[in-house]
Scaffold this motif. Structure first.
Motif, PDB file in Angstrom:
ATOM      1  N   VAL B   6       1.162  -0.837  -0.027  1.00  0.00           N
ATOM      2  CA  VAL B   6       0.106  -0.056   0.094  1.00  0.00           C
ATOM      3  C   VAL B   6       1.129   1.164   0.259  1.00  0.00           C
ATOM      4  O   VAL B   6       1.592   1.025   0.747  1.00  0.00           O
ATOM      5  N   ALA B   7       0.799   2.046  -0.277  1.00  0.00           N
ATOM      6  CA  ALA B   7       1.521   3.234  -0.846  1.00  0.00           C
ATOM      7  C   ALA B   7       0.821   4.643  -0.966  1.00  0.00           C
ATOM      8  O   ALA B   7      -0.542   4.224  -1.224  1.00  0.00           O
ATOM      9  N   VAL B   8       1.305   5.656  -0.304  1.00  0.00           N
ATOM     10  CA  VAL B   8       0.873   6.727  -0.669  1.00  0.00           C
ATOM     11  C   VAL B   8       1.237   7.356  -2.147  1.00  0.00           C
ATOM     12  O   VAL B   8       1.921   7.486  -2.485  1.00  0.00           O
ATOM     13  N   VAL B   9       0.185   7.812  -2.847  1.00  0.00           N
ATOM     14  CA  VAL B   9       0.371   8.108  -3.647  1.00  0.00           C
ATOM     15  C   VAL B   9       0.009   9.929  -4.356  1.00  0.00           C
ATOM     16  O   VAL B   9       0.011  10.386  -5.085  1.00  0.00           O
ATOM     17  N   GLY B  10       0.010  10.760  -3.003  1.00  0.00           N
ATOM     18  CA  GLY B  10      -0.815  12.536  -3.432  1.00  0.00           C
ATOM     19  C   GLY B  10      -0.982  12.431  -1.921  1.00  0.00           C
ATOM     20  O   GLY B  10      -1.710  11.807  -0.902  1.00  0.00           O
ATOM     21  N   ASP B  38      -2.397  16.796  -6.350  1.00  0.00           N
ATOM     22  CA  ASP B  38      -1.256  15.777  -5.994  1.00  0.00           C
ATOM     23  C   ASP B  38      -0.895  14.373  -6.647  1.00  0.00           C
ATOM     24  O   ASP B  38       0.027  13.807  -7.649  1.00  0.00           O
ATOM     25  N   ALA B  39      -2.014  13.136  -6.978  1.00  0.00           N
ATOM     26  CA  ALA B  39      -2.182  12.371  -7.081  1.00  0.00           C
ATOM     27  C   ALA B  39      -2.566  12.142  -8.806  1.00  0.00           C
ATOM     28  O   ALA B  39      -2.352  11.350  -9.890  1.00  0.00           O
ATOM     29  N   GLY B  40      -2.513  13.695  -8.775  1.00  0.00           N
ATOM     30  CA  GLY B  40      -3.964  13.460  -9.944  1.00  0.00           C
ATOM     31  C   GLY B  40      -4.887  12.925 -11.033  1.00  0.00           C
ATOM     32  O   GLY B  40      -4.808  12.561 -11.952  1.00  0.00           O
ATOM     33  N   VAL B  41      -5.457  12.515  -9.592  1.00  0.00           N
ATOM     34  CA  VAL B  41      -6.880  11.628 -10.114  1.00  0.00           C
ATOM     35  C   VAL B  41      -8.251  12.743  -9.917  1.00  0.00           C
ATOM     36  O   VAL B  41      -8.257  13.888  -9.335  1.00  0.00           O
ATOM     37  N   ARG B  42      -9.234  11.924 -10.000  1.00  0.00           N
ATOM     38  CA  ARG B  42     -10.353  13.161  -9.456  1.00  0.00           C
ATOM     39  C   ARG B  42     -11.217  12.762  -8.130  1.00  0.00           C
ATOM     40  O   ARG B  42     -10.905  11.178  -7.569  1.00  0.00           O
ATOM     41  N   ALA B 220       2.584   3.308  -9.354  1.00  0.00           N
ATOM     42  CA  ALA B 220       3.734   3.917 -10.331  1.00  0.00           C
ATOM     43  C   ALA B 220       2.928   4.916 -10.990  1.00  0.00           C
ATOM     44  O   ALA B 220       3.668   5.640 -12.025  1.00  0.00           O
ATOM     45  N   ASP B 221       1.609   4.103 -11.502  1.00  0.00           N
ATOM     46  CA  ASP B 221       1.262   5.290 -12.588  1.00  0.00           C
ATOM     47  C   ASP B 221       0.828   6.259 -12.345  1.00  0.00           C
ATOM     48  O   ASP B 221       0.490   7.566 -12.641  1.00  0.00           O
ATOM     49  N   LEU B 222       0.270   6.452 -10.715  1.00  0.00           N
ATOM     50  CA  LEU B 222      -0.277   7.154 -10.245  1.00  0.00           C
ATOM     51  C   LEU B 222       1.032   8.236  -9.863  1.00  0.00           C
ATOM     52  O   LEU B 222       0.578   9.958  -9.777  1.00  0.00           O
ATOM     53  N   CYS B 223       1.952   7.871  -9.093  1.00  0.00           N
ATOM     54  CA  CYS B 223       3.333   9.061  -8.918  1.00  0.00           C
ATOM     55  C   CYS B 223       4.142   8.283  -8.858  1.00  0.00           C
ATOM     56  O   CYS B 223       4.394   7.209  -9.036  1.00  0.00           O
ATOM     57  N   PRO B 224       5.349   9.768  -9.538  1.00  0.00           N
ATOM     58  CA  PRO B 224       7.036   9.275 -10.080  1.00  0.00           C
ATOM     59  C   PRO B 224       7.479   8.792  -8.635  1.00  0.00           C
ATOM     60  O   PRO B 224       8.368   7.586  -9.417  1.00  0.00           O
TER      61      PRO B 224
END
Lengths: 137, 386
Positions: B6-10, B38-42, B220-224
């Motif tokens: 589980v990762a923080v992506v934003g 920050d995560a580039g999601v809605r 990895a798709d959501l956050c560099p």
């Protein structure tokens, strides 16, 4: 001084003042205030137990700002007061300390006293406190 | 990063401090929108939310502002551990594959002055508050004094903790207290509860934080630079701990829930305390940080004196602590505080701290909160090599 305690259940007697704790019939753990089950072994056989009235200061501080309600300051306004944990051997009891800061240190001998307090409705009452005693007194 | 990590992506944060005319929900909305950006999601992409506030409204009512998408929304109210418990709830939803993209948020907007506490809410008699004993700062002071007595730590060490927090706060754009008080000024400030002075205490404040979480296979798709939540733990007190709001205590009371929560977090993550390169430990006051540094295993009891004298906990030291100024410089909006810690550690591990950046590319971070009535939550965070 009135002798209406803030909370009667805290006292085994008022004259002389003695605090009411409880003791687990299974593991011997002493609790203050008196509990209906043992926090250590979870047993429900707990007996009334009168706490020692002398102990030593385990830690202390001075309350220098007026606590928020439901605490009510006494007539004449808030004055800083000392607070501490007193080591009674079998249990530590938190209480106000009737002492000036320079009289207080960890390990200082103290005894149980009654101290004037302000009840929930503003009526005069007494609460448990500890005061310094001279060595050997 | 493994698929089931589980990762923080934003992450998003509403500045901490005093914001007259703004509610906790107002600030939470700002934080969530920043985290989504920050995560580039809605918001429509989010399929589960967990939110916490101790006193400032119902977190799940935020759906009225963010969008009525019908998502499940769990509300958490666990005092100072609110953020940690919200995080743990979100992690388990992702691990059990009940959700793919989760928002975790926390906020509070406290009134000025020390916290007021209701004795009945803690199962205590009215007498406890009427006696003037139900004051959290008293507890922190008595714990500090006893700790100093047992482990030989000086008042100067307490001042060093506060002074470092304010130095870090001064360098951080969203911190509240940004005056870099010196150790001498900290020691000379008015006593509140001896031995703790005014500048050794944090104040209740206002703020909000939100994080976006995803599983490793999407991170990895959501956050560099996703940051792995290697473990999130929470514990309540055991018999024999020295806790706030205790009219009586067992003799020799030291076994804190912080010890249990931290040990479990390190064990679950497979990380040793000595591996930690950036840490957040609960610093509602200097004495609390002092005690928690050792209870979490980050140093030995009594070793704080030398660590602090050597600057080891500074941003460029061997164990940077509370790099955003912690509670001392940010104040404590209870529901948001634990997530602020995680937000700051994530940014540090990503190499994009808003304030002073820990040099050398830290890869292992740790967070710890502690609160009434004897609860603690900890997390270990790790980042892969760039």
């Amino acid at each position: 001084m009135t002798t209406t305690p803030l909370e009667p259940a805290l006292f085994a007697s008022l004259d002389p003042p003695r605090l009411a704790g409880s003791r687990c019939a299974d593991c011997g753990t002493v609790t203050f205030p008196a509990a209906t089950s043992c926090p250590r072994c979870t047993g429900q056989q707990v007996l009334a137990h009168v706490l020692p009235d002398r102990g030593t200061v385990w830690s202390w501080t001075v309350q220098r700002f007026c606590p928020k309600p439901p605490y009510l300051p006494p007539d004449g306004g808030f004055r800083p007061f000392a607070v501490g944990y007193v080591d009674l051997g079998e249990v530590l009891v938190e209480a106000r300390l009737v002492a000036e800061p320079e009289q207080l240190s960890i390990g200082a001998p103290v005894r149980l006293v009654l101290e004037p307090a302000v009840g929930v409705d503003g009526a005069p009452a007494v609460g448990h406190a500890f005061a310094p005693v001279a060595e050997g007194a | 990063m493994r698929a089931d990590d589980v990762a923080v992506v934003g992450g998003g944060l509403h500045a901490f401090g005093r914001h007259e005319g703004r509610t906790g929900l107002d600030m939470a909305e700002v934080a969530v929108r920043a985290a989504l950006d920050d995560a580039g999601v809605r918001w429509a992409d989010v399929d589960l939310a967990v939110g916490g506030s101790n006193v400032s409204g119902k977190p799940d009512s935020l759906v009225a502002r963010l969008g009525l998408t019908g998502l499940p929304f769990t509300t958490v109210r666990n005092g100072c551990a609110t953020g940690g418990v919200a995080l743990a709830t979100a992690v388990s939803a992702l691990q059990s594959r009940r959700a793919e993209l989760v928002v975790v948020l926390g906020f509070d907007a406290h009134e000025r002055g020390a916290f007021a506490a209701d004795p009945a809410a803690y199962g205590l008699g009215e007498w406890y508050a009427s006696s003037g004993l139900m004051v959290t700062t008293q507890y922190f002071a008595m714990r500090t004094r006893r700790y100093q007595h047992e482990h030989g730590v000086s008042d100067l060490a307490l001042a060093r903790i506060a002074s470092r927090a304010f130095r870090n706060g001064a360098a951080h754009p969203t911190a509240w207290r940004r005056t870099p008080w010196t150790e001498e000024e900290v020691l000379a400030s008015a006593p509140v509860n001896d031995p703790l002075t005014t500048y050794m205490f944090c104040q209740p404040s206002q703020g909000a934080v939100a994080l976006v979480l995803a599983r490793g296979d999407r991170a990895a798709d959501l956050c560099p630079r996703p940051v792995r939540l290697a473990s999130v733990t929470q514990r309540t007190r055991r018999f024999g701990s020295f806790e706030v709001f205790s009219p009586g205590l067992a003799p020799d009371p030291w076994h804190s829930p912080s010890v249990d929560a931290a040990a479990a977090a390190f064990a679950e993550a497979g990380v040793a305390p000595a591996d930690v390169q950036v840490a957040q430990v609960q610093d509602t006051d200097s004495g609390s940080e002092l005690v928690h540094l050792a209870e979490t295993g980050l140093c030995a009891h009594g070793a704080q004196e030398q660590l602090l004298a050597d600057g080891a906990t500074d941003v460029d030291g061997v164990l940077p602590v509370n790099t955003d100024g912690g509670c001392l410089a940010n104040g404590e909006p209870v529901g948001a505080s634990g997530l602020r810690q995680v937000h700051e550690v994530v940014r540090q591990l990503q190499g994009r701290a808003a304030g002073a950046q820990v040099p050398g590319g830290p890869r292992v971070g740790f967070t710890h909160v502690y609160g009434a009535p004897g609860i603690s939550a900890c997390a270990v965070l790790t980042a892969d090599a760039p």
